[in-house]
Design a protein around this motif. Structure first.
Motif, short mmCIF file in Angstrom:
data_model
loop_
_atom_site.label_atom_id
_atom_site.label_comp_id
_atom_site.label_asym_id
_atom_site.label_seq_id
_atom_site.Cartn_x
_atom_site.Cartn_y
_atom_site.Cartn_z
N ILE A 194 49.11 -3.72 92.89
CA ILE A 194 49.37 -4.49 91.67
C ILE A 194 48.25 -5.50 91.42
CG2 ILE A 194 50.93 -6.19 90.63
CD1 ILE A 194 53.23 -4.61 91.97
N VAL A 195 47.80 -6.16 92.46
CA VAL A 195 46.69 -7.11 92.33
C VAL A 195 45.44 -6.40 91.81
CG1 VAL A 195 45.12 -8.61 93.63
CG2 VAL A 195 47.59 -8.78 94.00
N ASP A 196 45.14 -5.24 92.37
CA ASP A 196 43.98 -4.47 91.93
C ASP A 196 44.12 -4.05 90.46
OD1 ASP A 196 42.83 -4.71 94.41
OD2 ASP A 196 43.35 -2.68 95.08
N GLN A 197 45.32 -3.60 90.07
CA GLN A 197 45.56 -3.19 88.69
C GLN A 197 45.41 -4.36 87.73
OE1 GLN A 197 45.27 0.35 89.05
NE2 GLN A 197 46.36 0.03 87.15
N MET A 198 45.93 -5.52 88.12
CA MET A 198 45.79 -6.71 87.27
C MET A 198 44.33 -7.10 87.12
SD MET A 198 49.08 -9.06 88.23
CE MET A 198 48.78 -10.27 86.98
N ALA A 199 43.58 -7.02 88.20
CA ALA A 199 42.15 -7.36 88.15
C ALA A 199 41.42 -6.41 87.19
CB ALA A 199 41.54 -7.30 89.54
N GLU A 200 41.73 -5.12 87.24
CA GLU A 200 41.12 -4.16 86.33
C GLU A 200 41.49 -4.44 84.88
OE1 GLU A 200 41.71 -0.05 87.42
OE2 GLU A 200 41.18 -0.46 89.51
N GLU A 201 42.75 -4.79 84.64
CA GLU A 201 43.19 -5.10 83.27
C GLU A 201 42.52 -6.36 82.74
OE1 GLU A 201 45.11 -3.35 81.12
OE2 GLU A 201 45.09 -1.74 82.62
N ILE A 202 42.37 -7.36 83.58
CA ILE A 202 41.69 -8.60 83.18
C ILE A 202 40.24 -8.30 82.85
CG2 ILE A 202 40.86 -10.84 84.01
CD1 ILE A 202 43.55 -11.04 85.57
N VAL B 204 53.63 -11.21 90.93
CA VAL B 204 52.19 -11.47 90.85
C VAL B 204 51.90 -11.98 89.44
CG1 VAL B 204 49.88 -10.48 91.03
CG2 VAL B 204 51.72 -9.59 92.47
N VAL B 205 51.20 -13.10 89.37
CA VAL B 205 50.88 -13.70 88.08
C VAL B 205 49.38 -14.06 88.07
CG1 VAL B 205 51.50 -16.05 88.78
CG2 VAL B 205 51.55 -15.43 86.37
N ALA B 206 48.76 -13.88 86.90
CA ALA B 206 47.35 -14.25 86.74
C ALA B 206 47.24 -15.16 85.53
CB ALA B 206 46.50 -13.00 86.54
N TRP B 207 46.25 -16.06 85.59
CA TRP B 207 46.03 -17.00 84.50
C TRP B 207 44.55 -17.29 84.39
CZ3 TRP B 207 43.89 -21.73 83.59
CH2 TRP B 207 44.26 -22.36 82.40
N PHE B 208 44.07 -17.36 83.15
CA PHE B 208 42.70 -17.80 82.91
C PHE B 208 42.58 -18.24 81.46
CE2 PHE B 208 42.79 -13.31 82.06
CZ PHE B 208 42.02 -13.14 80.92
N GLU B 209 41.58 -19.03 81.20
CA GLU B 209 41.29 -19.50 79.86
C GLU B 209 39.78 -19.47 79.68
OE1 GLU B 209 41.90 -23.52 77.16
OE2 GLU B 209 43.00 -23.32 79.03
N PHE B 210 39.34 -18.87 78.59
CA PHE B 210 37.91 -18.79 78.34
C PHE B 210 37.63 -18.82 76.85
CE2 PHE B 210 39.01 -14.56 77.22
CZ PHE B 210 37.97 -14.06 76.47
N ASP B 211 36.38 -19.01 76.51
CA ASP B 211 35.94 -18.94 75.14
C ASP B 211 34.52 -18.39 75.14
OD1 ASP B 211 36.04 -19.16 72.39
OD2 ASP B 211 35.62 -21.30 72.34
#
Length: 186
Positions: free
Chosen positions: A8-16, A161-168
């Motif tokens: 799941i962590v690997d899949q989330m990283a690929e999606e991000i 499993v949760v992921a968070w980021f903020e970008f511009d």
């Protein structure tokens, strides 16, 4: 033994990564991240569904000489296939294998990157990017955070499993970037 959490962590990283790539290429507009395809330096192809060698040469020439050393082409795999079939006046393919091993292909002496997030060759679409990507400024407010939640789901014998980021992202130097846009329909 299979680690579901690791999967799941690997899949989330690929999606991000895919999400960020799409945003940095195409961008979402005025109040969101601006992608490199929003560059002001736009060349228009003569056809809605075909690219010529001359158009690629003109696209490359539209980026100032000072920014050529780090420049590259970015295109969709379908566009790449069409470009790969282009030949010069001596029936030699324009796109050459890169014998240095750094990149699979070089076009007009520059590396070619493929992305499924690039638009395909269709009427009015921005099908090919050329330039030095450092013309796009990217700001991450903080590093990407990915956390495994064990206690929250402990009573269900589960893990979250949760992921968070903020970008511009904004184009900071249009002189480094150029886009080949397909002719509009009609």
């Amino acid at each position: 033994s299979f680690s579901v959490t690791g999967f799941i962590v690997d899949q989330m990283a690929e999606e991000i990564a895919a999400f960020l790539e799409k945003e940095l290429l195409t961008g979402a507009g005025a109040n969101a991240a601006q992608g490199i395809l929003n560059a002001e330096n736009v060349k228009t192809a003569a056809a809605a569904a075909a690219i010529t060698a001359d158009e690629l040469i003109e696209l490359q020439a539209s980026v100032k000489t000072a920014y050529q050393p780090n420049a590259c082409f970015i295109m969709h795999p379908n566009t790449f296939t069409a470009v790969k079939k282009l030949k010069d006046g001596n029936s030699r393919y324009l796109l050459q294998d890169d014998v240095t091993g750094d990149f699979p292909y070089r076009l007009l002496g520059k590396p070619v990157f493929l992305s499924d997030n690039m638009p395909t060759m269709a009427a009015g679409s921005s099908a090919v990017f050329y330039g030095d990507c450092s013309g796009l400024a990217v700001n991450f407010r903080e590093n990407i955070s990915l956390e495994i939640l064990r206690e929250k789901y402990a009573t269900q014998h589960a893990v979250g499993v949760v992921a968070w980021f903020e970008f511009d992202a904004r184009i900071m130097d249009n002189q480094r970037l150029a886009v080949l846009k397909m002719k509009a329909a009609g």
